[in-house]
Write a protein that holds these residues in place. Structure first.
Motif, PDB file in Angstrom:
ATOM      1  N   ARG A  26       0.887  -0.863  -0.196  1.00  0.00           N
ATOM      2  CA  ARG A  26      -0.083   0.286   0.336  1.00  0.00           C
ATOM      3  C   ARG A  26       0.736   0.964  -0.036  1.00  0.00           C
ATOM      4  NH1 ARG A  26      -4.807  -1.171   2.249  1.00  0.00           N
ATOM      5  NH2 ARG A  26      -5.463  -2.881   0.869  1.00  0.00           N
ATOM      6  N   CYS A  27       1.801   1.256   1.081  1.00  0.00           N
ATOM      7  CA  CYS A  27       2.382   2.964   0.988  1.00  0.00           C
ATOM      8  C   CYS A  27       4.228   2.166   1.121  1.00  0.00           C
ATOM      9  CB  CYS A  27       2.841   2.706   2.634  1.00  0.00           C
ATOM     10  SG  CYS A  27       3.100   2.280   3.595  1.00  0.00           S
ATOM     11  N   GLY A  28       4.290   1.487   0.642  1.00  0.00           N
ATOM     12  CA  GLY A  28       6.009   1.561   0.461  1.00  0.00           C
ATOM     13  C   GLY A  28       6.357   0.567   1.363  1.00  0.00           C
ATOM     14  N   GLY A  29       6.318   0.755   3.063  1.00  0.00           N
ATOM     15  CA  GLY A  29       6.736   0.864   4.158  1.00  0.00           C
ATOM     16  C   GLY A  29       7.868  -0.312   4.162  1.00  0.00           C
ATOM     17  N   THR A  30       8.651  -0.224   5.047  1.00  0.00           N
ATOM     18  CA  THR A  30       9.073  -1.413   6.044  1.00  0.00           C
ATOM     19  C   THR A  30       7.963  -2.660   5.993  1.00  0.00           C
ATOM     20  OG1 THR A  30      10.916  -2.289   7.284  1.00  0.00           O
ATOM     21  CG2 THR A  30       9.750  -0.278   7.918  1.00  0.00           C
TER      22      THR A  30
END
Length: 80
Positions: A26-30
């Protein structure tokens, strides 16, 4: 016999990367702090996006919509 042997262990379609991917769909976060599958789609979510999705489900219920009918629907529903 035709002499052709299928590899029954070969992946079909998209290879499942849920446990090996390093970033949220969704957000590309870790995903270092954890991961979960979306209630609505097949996205692999970080804890922050999972929390936002839980809020969305609560808003759907508060608006009188049955969120259980939307499980696995393939999209993020709009709250009216």
């Amino acid at each position: 016999m035709c002499g052709h042997q299928e590899d029954l262990n070969a992946p079909v379609g998209k290879t499942d990367t849920f446990f090996t991917q390093s970033s949220c769909d969704r957000c590309g976060g870790t995903l270092e702090k954890g991961r979960t599958m979306s209630w609505f789609t097949q996205d692999c979510l970080c804890p922050d996006c999972h929390g936002k999705e839980r809020e969305l489900r609560a808003k759907l219920r508060a608006a009188g919509q049955d969120d259980a009918k939307l499980e696995g629907c393939g999209y993020l529903p709009l709250v009216e």
